[in-house]
Design a protein around this motif. Structure first.
Motif, PDB file in Angstrom:
ATOM      1  N   GLN C 158      77.327  30.669 -67.835  1.00 52.36           N
ATOM      2  CA  GLN C 158      76.344  29.854 -68.556  1.00 52.36           C
ATOM      3  C   GLN C 158      75.479  29.074 -67.565  1.00 52.36           C
ATOM      4  O   GLN C 158      74.255  29.041 -67.691  1.00 52.36           O
ATOM      5  N   LYS C 161      73.122  31.393 -65.904  1.00 52.46           N
ATOM      6  CA  LYS C 161      72.046  31.764 -66.819  1.00 52.46           C
ATOM      7  C   LYS C 161      71.015  30.642 -66.896  1.00 52.46           C
ATOM      8  O   LYS C 161      69.800  30.879 -66.869  1.00 52.46           O
ATOM      9  N   ALA C 166      70.761  36.303 -63.830  1.00 51.51           N
ATOM     10  CA  ALA C 166      71.553  37.153 -64.700  1.00 51.51           C
ATOM     11  C   ALA C 166      73.003  36.786 -64.446  1.00 51.51           C
ATOM     12  O   ALA C 166      73.477  36.888 -63.318  1.00 51.51           O
ATOM     13  N   ALA C 167      73.686  36.337 -65.488  1.00 49.76           N
ATOM     14  CA  ALA C 167      75.063  35.933 -65.301  1.00 49.76           C
ATOM     15  C   ALA C 167      75.890  37.123 -64.819  1.00 49.76           C
ATOM     16  O   ALA C 167      76.748  36.991 -63.963  1.00 49.76           O
ATOM     17  N   MET C 225      73.144  37.376 -71.124  1.00 54.24           N
ATOM     18  CA  MET C 225      73.991  37.208 -69.943  1.00 54.24           C
ATOM     19  C   MET C 225      73.754  38.318 -68.909  1.00 54.24           C
ATOM     20  O   MET C 225      74.209  38.217 -67.783  1.00 54.24           O
ATOM     21  N   GLU C 227      71.271  41.183 -66.794  1.00 51.89           N
ATOM     22  CA  GLU C 227      69.927  41.198 -66.210  1.00 51.89           C
ATOM     23  C   GLU C 227      68.946  41.819 -67.202  1.00 51.89           C
ATOM     24  O   GLU C 227      69.345  42.612 -68.057  1.00 51.89           O
TER      25      GLU C 227
END
Ligand SMILES: Nc1ncnc2c1ncn2[C@@H]1O[C@H](COP(=O)(O)OP(=O)(O)OP(=O)(O)O)[C@@H](O)[C@H]1O
Ligand SMILES: Nc1ncnc2c1ncn2[C@@H]1O[C@H](COP(=O)(O)OP(=O)(O)OP(=O)(O)O)[C@@H](O)[C@H]1O
Ligand SMILES: [Mg+2]
Ligand SMILES: [Mg+2]
Lengths: 308, 369, 406, 290, 369
Positions: C158, C161, C166-167, C225, C227
């Protein structure tokens, strides 16, 4: 003696063969023999195999009758592929075939400078292996750094940027357009040659009657190029039904099977999913479709163009 | 309807001149025939008038307008091609309607026009056929119909009859002549055919090497050719030419076997040629056989008969006297045989004298008239 | 180096069929074969042939059933391997395992995977593990801690992000990358036995737990989450955003080390490290360790003993050390010297060796291709928002039923 | 020249309508040139960058051009052997295809073979068959003749599968040879073979060139047959070698595939430069004429 | 050298008969000309003699041999085609040598033969050129050379001159005639051209619809046509036909505007036709203009002049009288004008009478002779 004349000219193959040994042997027998070994046998084998279940490795094949065909009727993937093939064909006809014609016409009408340069450039991709073409467009249409998107954004057309391979609504068209890019040179040179055979006087006559380029194309060039068109359409049809390399290189059916075409499905089911019987059934379907569309084309649109 | 006028018109292909300084005026309603050997530029001339080829120099006027650079469609012309150039995929009706459809003529109007033209050309029952289902003569009439229906100011025809066989050609010839008498459209007509050239036009334009050699009425060209080229080109079999030496009174050949006295009235015209070579031109029909035993006159020659060609209504004799070769046209009653030695008289009233070098006709007919 | 050699019959010919996914793999394979032939060529001569990974399968299918099959060949483990074993192409290698004591030096997870119907059928020559890769530098910049629980991971994600990253990198164009996460989540959340049940067909794919994991993936996608364009980027191109620092985590196999190293001899081009997929409440985390390269001996080979001898050469300490030098990690021989690798790589190697024999393969290895294919399509469709998790699992289950029937 | 004059004077007179098509066509040509040339240029550009430079700016002009990718990929994939093999396959395969097709084309275009429609139709099915379908049975056939993993085997396969299109092209071409020429030869005393060999064959050379070139290109591009029917590296054609470039691991380094791509395309560029006049000129006319 | 004989020869294409029951004997050394309208089967006949088309019925003999089923190479023939059909990839020399090489004639022999033929045809300096570098006339001579050099038993020529222009055609005609006089090879010659048909052969074979209409000497065919078809086909412009009613003494038209008395000597031949329609055939040259004021005779008709065609050496008038249309050939001195009404007399000694239904010539010339 008259009887001997008619005996020789009885119009049967034996009569012909006796008089034309060389042609019969090397023009009919040898090619047909070679054909039988390398093309005929595979076709027959494929039909045979389509009634079996076989993983490609087991020594025994399991006879299943028409089960493969029955399954095919409910196979969602089959229908996706079928529809995709139709779309592919339409794109191929609209893009490379029409554009190829247009380029040929423009060159023939001497409307552009350096027509031979243009011809060379457009024909070049025809010589490229589809692997090469695929690799190239993977780079160019890459969503992260692809030149195409960059170009679109830099000229203010950013709103056109899409996930060319990822968006399931357009991925197939992306593929078809790429294949068209690589294929355009082919219809172009066929049309270019065909236009050379259209009597120049018919164009002159149309010009005098007041026809513009659009009218000339529609009413004079195209109708007279019907045999060429039919050959091109036929080759395009065969190509699109067989196509699998570009898909194997670019998407492998992704996203989620939405870019499958029949040719790739055959490959997938046979070699990837080890269902050779089912793959064979799909092949038979391709053959039937190609054969009947070709027959339709030859019989209707192209009546007489292949008169042998 | 319109007159056509070419002024100093030139054509070069990649700097190679094909036509140079063409000047030609065609009156409104006139039927002009263009003749000349292959490659002399007839088609090129026609194409330039049509606008199918660009004009590299000079001016072309059709009617009152300068059309030198206008595209074909704005020139108010129609053209009939040697190959007919019918659209092979269209029915006769569509072929004829093509131009009108492009000009967005109302449907009903098109229909009326087609019916009229088709009736006149006697092709009304062929309207729904494709060109490939027509005979040569029918195709030719359809091509004509396509040109006629638009009522153009000028008709251009490039050897329209040359693909027909002899019989049909004669028919079509009369037909075209009548047609022109009826509609009276200015027409420029290219042909290879002697008979067409002589009979169809009110004016013949003889071209050679991209230049106009003579432009005059057919009989004028036949009887009073401007030069040796025209004389040899018009007439079949061609005019016979004898290259002879002029001694002030008569024409002699080098071996002195031949001596033809020049009539008094022509001596003035030949005055400058004394001691030079003069080409004597004699048409085949101006030889006459002297009965055996007749006394050779000043206009008679002894020929050997090489070939006898019976054509039914006439006989052609291939003759030779020394190096001179001639063809004579005789009535079918003649009984000459191969190998005969016969004495011929020449109709000296109808012979022509050409400058041995330039080929110019030495008689100035204009003055004479 | 014996003195006078006896005249012998022509050497036994061994055909060795392998996959060469990296340019360096080719170099290594050549070295391996040349070395062998130098020493044993007059007795047992080996010729190699290689093709690339994706097309290998076409080739393998035809070759195996031919009358002149290769003596040694690369195979996948799991579903595909089972097909080969079931069709009797693969020789039972259990005696050779005993003869050469391979159990002792090979990675236990790899050895476990080689067992079909109680018999060992292949020798793993390269091992892999799937872990969460993360950008160390970004972690530092954002002040994040290496997570040990799923919730901590989600919290870190989070944060990433929110920082515009991108997570998780997915690079799911070729469909298979997404299932790495899927299977790791499923195993870690619902247990290895549930996963095995799905794979073996004792639990239907439409089971709520499978649907649940699919829905979790869907949620991740919906929450942004991954890309951008994750479904149309391939692993290779994904290196661009990864190196440029646009991604925070990437759950992927260690075979990507070659990629992460770029042109350098050691990892990595950018500062990065790994941690195993963290635990879910009340569950013990399991790390996926699987065999990347596995070699079988053809059942019809007339030279099985010689082939086994060559296999033993392949997994010998010397050969494995050379593999580390030329090719990418990780050798299946646990005794191999990892010292020429970076600290991080060595750590990963140790973790793999110690992961024990009970790990898991990802779905595409574990199931027959026909099933995994539909499964992958399903997951990709879910991630694209074009399919519901239920439908995706139904698609898979239908296929599984069809495979079971035949 | 003349057109330019016409054009200029037309413009002078402001006759816009006649210039419009030409303007549009020229514009079209520029767009087309960009569309077709752009990707190719981009690949060449990529191939002379280092990987790091590519990752830094995939679309940027190369700052420090290097031929290292070429060297790497040349030795990595063994392009020397690959190119040689491809040349052998393409040269011999298309020669075989043309050879096989010549007499049938002659028979189908010039002779009244009873049932020739069926023969022709049968041959055409060779064009419709998906390649991936025939792999297994064809493998059988090759095994039967001991042709697996041999150059000659692959040449035969390419030859046979090239034949149908060659028959199509050559037949079309031969029908344009006036029948009188052939009749003259018969009257002069020639047998079928002599007519074929001394008259039809030499007159078909342009058609043969076209067919040969198209076939050469087709074989050069093909990879499935090569992949399946060959085992030994020393027999692989370029395309099969290139497949490795398509593995997603290779794609981590973009300059290598790009360089490989350029190398693999070079011989065809040369062939193309030598023969494109033939294939793009009017010489196809025979092939497409009814 | 060989005679050619066709006995009941038939040709069907897919059961459609094209030629039926052809009987023709061509003597050794004879020059026979085949004429007939397009599609009548001339080329087919020639091709069957050559062996290029199979014979579906009947027998063909060349010399003493039955060659019905022999391939062309065993028939000892040579052929010249309308399109010349030179091998475009061979030099003139190779073209000419082709047949001899196939027959494995010794090199030196070939060289001698070629030199001889080339000299005779005046193409010795062209031997190393390719056909595309030759003019039409030269090509024609090379084609001839290729045929001549083998000294075949029979020469077949299918409109060999029709691609030449008028001037060259006349030249080539003489040339071919002389050539035949020298070598004397049996020749079958197909043509469309009236003049060629009349002048070249010792026999004309007129075909129509796959049947032979008449086979006789040229003047015989011209002056004594077997039927109306032959009469109309031979001669240019064609014979005029007037369909009239025979009342026992004279021929009348329905409108009774025309009455032509039949000479006494012909009445016997027309005896059976009383009350029936008879077609009167009059050649254009058999009209004569009566001076204005002359008294109409029993053989005179009043015509209206529709078209006047001055050809220079003669004048053609298109005439009409009611529904009847005629063409008259008059000397150039004639002064008739368009629209004139003139009185013409018919040379009744030269007219023909045909059965109104079958077209048979009613006069039996054979008996008359
Ligand atoms: N596109 C062209 N480029 C160069 N020269 C040309 C071109 N078209 C025609 N010519 C030349 O122009 C000259 C005149 O040609 P044109 O076609 O007008 O002759 P023509 O009198 O119609 O001959 P024919 O009677 O054979 O039809 C010829 O010498 C020809 O070679
Ligand atoms: N291969 C064929 N199949 C069917 N009919 C044919 C064939 N060849 C010719 N014919 C027909 O046979 C008839 C005679 O043809 P042929 O070519 O002998 O005529 P021709 O007298 O030479 O005509 P032309 O003067 O036009 O050359 C024609 O009606 C033609 O349509
Ligand atoms: Mg012309
Ligand atoms: Mg004919």
């Amino acid at each position: 003696m008259a009887s001997s004349a008619s005996r020789f000219d009885d119009g049967t193959f034996v009569g012909f063969a006796r008089r034309h040994v060389f042609v019969t042997v090397f023009g009919v027998a040898v090619p047909l023999l070679v054909f039988a070994c390398f093309i005929g046998y595979p076709i027959v084998y494929t039909i045979y195999l389509s009634f079996f279940e076989w993983n490609g490795m087991a020594p025994q094949k399991k006879f299943v009758g028409f089960a493969n065909y029955a399954y095919l009727l409910h196979d969602k993937y089959f229908y996706i592929a079928l529809v995709n093939n139709a779309k592919w064909l339409v794109v191929s006809l609209v893009f490379p075939v029409s554009l190829g014609f247009l380029i040929a016409y423009v060159m023939k009408a001497r409307l552009v400078f350096a027509p031979s340069l243009l011809r060379t450039i457009v024909f070049f991709p025809v010589t490229m292996s589809l692997i090469a073409v695929g690799l190239m467009f993977l780079l160019i249409l890459n969503p992260v750094f692809g030149a195409f998107d960059t170009l679109l954004r830099s000229v203010g057309l950013g709103f056109l940027v899409h996930e060319w391979f990822g968006d399931y609504r357009i991925a197939l068209y992306t593929l078809a357009v790429i294949s068209g890019w690589a294929f355009t040179g082919m219809p172009m040179i066929f049309y270019f040659a065909g236009l050379g055979d259209v009597p120049k006087e018919t164009f002159d006559a149309a010009r005098i009657e007041g026809a513009g380029h659009w009218r000339m194309i529609r009413s004079v060039a195209l109708p007279q190029l019907r045999p060429v068109t039919a050959i091109i359409v036929m080759l395009t049809l065969f190509e699109s039904l067989r196509a699998f390399d570009l898909i194997a290189v670019l998407t492998k059916g992704a996203p989620f099977g939405m870019t499958n075409v029949l040719g790739y499905l055959v490959y997938m089911e046979s070699f990837w999913n080890s269902r050779f019987g089912y793959g064979a059934a799909l092949s038979v379907v391709i053959l039937v479709i190609a054969g009947s569309l070709a027959a339709l084309l030859l019989g209707k649109v192209l009546k007489g163009a292949f008169d042998v | 309807m319109a007159e056509v006028s070419l002024k100093d018109v030139e054509k070069r292909y990649a700097m190679v001149p094909v036509l140079s300084g063409l000047n030609l005026d065609i009156a409104d309603g006139e039927f002009t025939v263009l003749v000349g050997p292959s490659g002399c530029g007839k088609t090129t001339t026609l194409n330039m008038i049509a606008g199918l080829e660009s004009i590299t120099g000079g001016t072309l006027r059709i009617g009152a307008r300068d059309v030198t650079t206008l595209p074909p469609k704005d020139r108010d012309i129609a053209m009939v091609f040697q190959s007919y150039a019918l659209f092979p995929h269209m029915t006769v009706r569509d072929n004829i309607a093509f131009g009108m459809k492009i000009r967005k003529t109302p449907k009903a109007e098109i229909e009326t026009q087609i019916r009229q033209v088709a009736q006149r050309l006697r092709i009304d029952d062929l309207l729904d056929r494709l060109p490939k289902a027509l005979s040569g003569g029918q195709r030719q009439r359809v091509a004509l119909g396509r040109a006629l229906v638009r009522r153009p100011g000028v008709f251009l025809m490039d050897e329209p009859l040359s693909n027909l066989d002899a019989k049909m050609r004669i028919e079509a010839r009369s037909f075209l002549t009548k047609m022109h008498q009826e509609v009276g459209t200015t027409t420029v007509y290219v042909t290879h055919d002697q008979a067409e050239a002589m009979t169809m036009g009110s004016k013949i334009v003889v071209m050679n090497g991209g230049k106009i050699q003579q432009a005059a009425a057919p009989l004028e060209v036949y009887n009073r050719p401007a030069n040796q080229f025209v004389a040899g080109f018009i007439g079949s079999p061609a005019m016979n030419f004898l290259r002879l030496l002029y001694d002030g009174n008569a024409l002699l050949d080098q071996a002195c076997r031949l001596r033809i006295a020049v009539p008094e009235c022509r001596r003035a015209a030949l005055a400058g040629q004394q001691g030079k070579t003069v080409t004597l031109g004699v048409r085949p029909e101006h030889f006459r056989i002297l009965q055996p035993g007749a006394i050779p006159g000043s206009d008679s020659i002894a020929f050997n008969v090489d070939v006898v060609q019976h054509l039914g209504h006439e006989i052609l004799l291939d003759l030779s006297a020394g190096d001179h070769r001639c063809i004579a046209r005789l009535p079918p009653s003649d009984r000459s045989k191969l190998g005969d030695d016969r004495l011929f008289s020449i109709d000296m009233d109808h012979v022509h004298y050409f400058n041995g070098d330039s080929g110019e006709n030495l008689i100035d007919y204009a003055w004479q008239q | 180096a014996s003195g006078v050699k006896m005249a012998r019959a022509a050497p036994a010919e061994l055909r060795y069929f392998y996959r060469a996914p990296w340019p360096s793999s080719e170099v290594y394979a050549n070295w391996l074969i040349d070395e062998w032939n130098k020493k044993n060529g007059d007795r047992v001569h080996v010729t190699g042939a290689s093709v690339d990974g994706e097309t290998y399968k076409t080739k393998q299918t035809i070759e195996l059933s031919s009358s002149n099959p290769p003596d040694l060949f690369y195979s996948w483990e799991g579903g595909r391997g089972k097909e080969i074993v079931d069709n009797g192409f693969s020789a039972d290698l259990t005696p050779y395992y005993e003869k050469y004591g391979w159990d002792k030096k090979l990675n236990p997870a790899g050895v476990t995977l080689s067992v079909y119907n109680g018999k060992k059928h292949f020798v793993p020559t390269e091992m892999c593990a799937s872990v969460v890769w993360y950008r160390k530098d970004i972690y530092e910049k954002l002040g994040l801690k290496v997570p040990t629980t799923w919730d901590e991971l989600m919290a870190n994600a989070q944060k990433g992000k929110e920082a515009g990253l991108a997570a998780f990198m997915l690079a799911n164009q070729k469909k298979w990358p997404s299932q790495f996460m899927w299977s790791a989540i499923l195993v870690n959340k619902h247990g290895l036995d549930v996963y095995d049940g799905l794979i073996n067909g004792t639990i239907p794919w439409t089971d709520p737990r499978a649907v649940d994991v699919t829905a979790m993936m869907q949620k991740l996608a919906q929450d942004g989450m991954f890309e951008p364009s994750f479904n149309s980027i391939d692993l290779g191109p994904a290196m661009v955003p990864w190196t440029q620092g646009h991604g925070l985590h990437w759950y992927q196999g260690s075979f990507n080390l070659g990629r992460f190293r770029g042109d350098q001899p050691q990892c990595c081009v950018v500062p990065m490290d790994f941690f195993p997929m963290p635990a879910f409440p009340g569950k013990k985390p399991v790390m996926s360790v699987f065999a990347e390269d596995t070699i079988m001996i053809h059942a019809n080979s007339p030279n099985k003993d010689a082939a086994a001898e060559f296999l033993d050469w392949m997994v010998s300490d010397a050969a494995m050390s050379k593999k580390l030098e030329i090719d990418k990690p990780f050798p299946s021989n646990v005794n191999s010297d990892l010292s020429r690798l970076s600290e991080m790589e060595q750590r990963l190697g140790k973790a793999m060796a110690e992961s024990g024999s009970f790990t898991f393969m990802h779905v595409d290895h574990a199931t027959p291709p026909a099933i995994s294919d539909k499964f992958l399509d399903g997951v990709q469709g879910v991630l694209a928002g074009a399919m519901s998790p239920e439908d995706a699992m139904k698609l898979t289950e239908d296929e599984a039923a069809r495979v079971k029937k035949s | 020249m003349s057109d330019a004059t016409l054009n200029a004077s037309a413009m002078r007179r402001g006759s816009f309508a006649s210039v419009l098509p030409k303007l549009a066509a020229t514009l079209l040509m520029l767009v087309l040139a960009a569309v077709w040339l752009g990707p190719l240029l981009l690949i060449v550009m990529t191939s002379i960058k280092s990987n790091a430079e590519f990752l830094a700016g995939p679309f940027a002009l190369p700052r420090s051009p290097t031929i290292q990718p070429y060297i790497d990929v040349w030795f990595g994939l063994g392009f020397g052997t690959l190119l040689r093999n491809s040349l052998i396959y393409a040269t011999a395969g298309s020669a075989l295809a043309v050879t096989l097709a010549l007499v049938p084309a002659f028979a189908l275009s010039r002779m009244n073979v009873p049932g020739r429609k069926w023969i022709f139709g049968l041959l055409l099915t060779g064009l419709m068959l998906p390649q991936q379908t025939v792999l297994i049975p064809l493998y059988d056939t090759l095994r039967t003749f001991h042709l697996l993993d041999t150059k000659i085997g692959l040449i035969i396969v390419h030859g046979v599968y090239g034949m149908p299109l060659q028959v199509l092209i050559l037949r079309g071409f031969m029908t344009t040879i006036p029948p009188e020429i052939e009749k003259a030869a018969y009257v002069e005393g020639a047998t079928d073979f002599q007519v074929f060999w001394k008259v039809i064959l030499p007159l078909s050379v342009p058609g043969i060139l076209v067919g040969y070139t198209l076939n050469f290109i087709a074989i050069w591009k093909e990879f499935v047959f090569g992949l399946v029917f060959l085992n030994s590296e020393e027999n692989f054609p370029v395309t099969v070698g290139m497949l490795k470039l398509n593995s997603d691991r290779y794609l981590a380094v973009f300059n290598l595939p790009a360089a490989g791509l350029v190398i693999s395309q070079l011989p065809i560029v040369i062939l193309f430069i030598l023969t494109y006049r033939q294939i793009s000129g009017g010489n196809l006319s025979g092939a497409v004429k009814g």
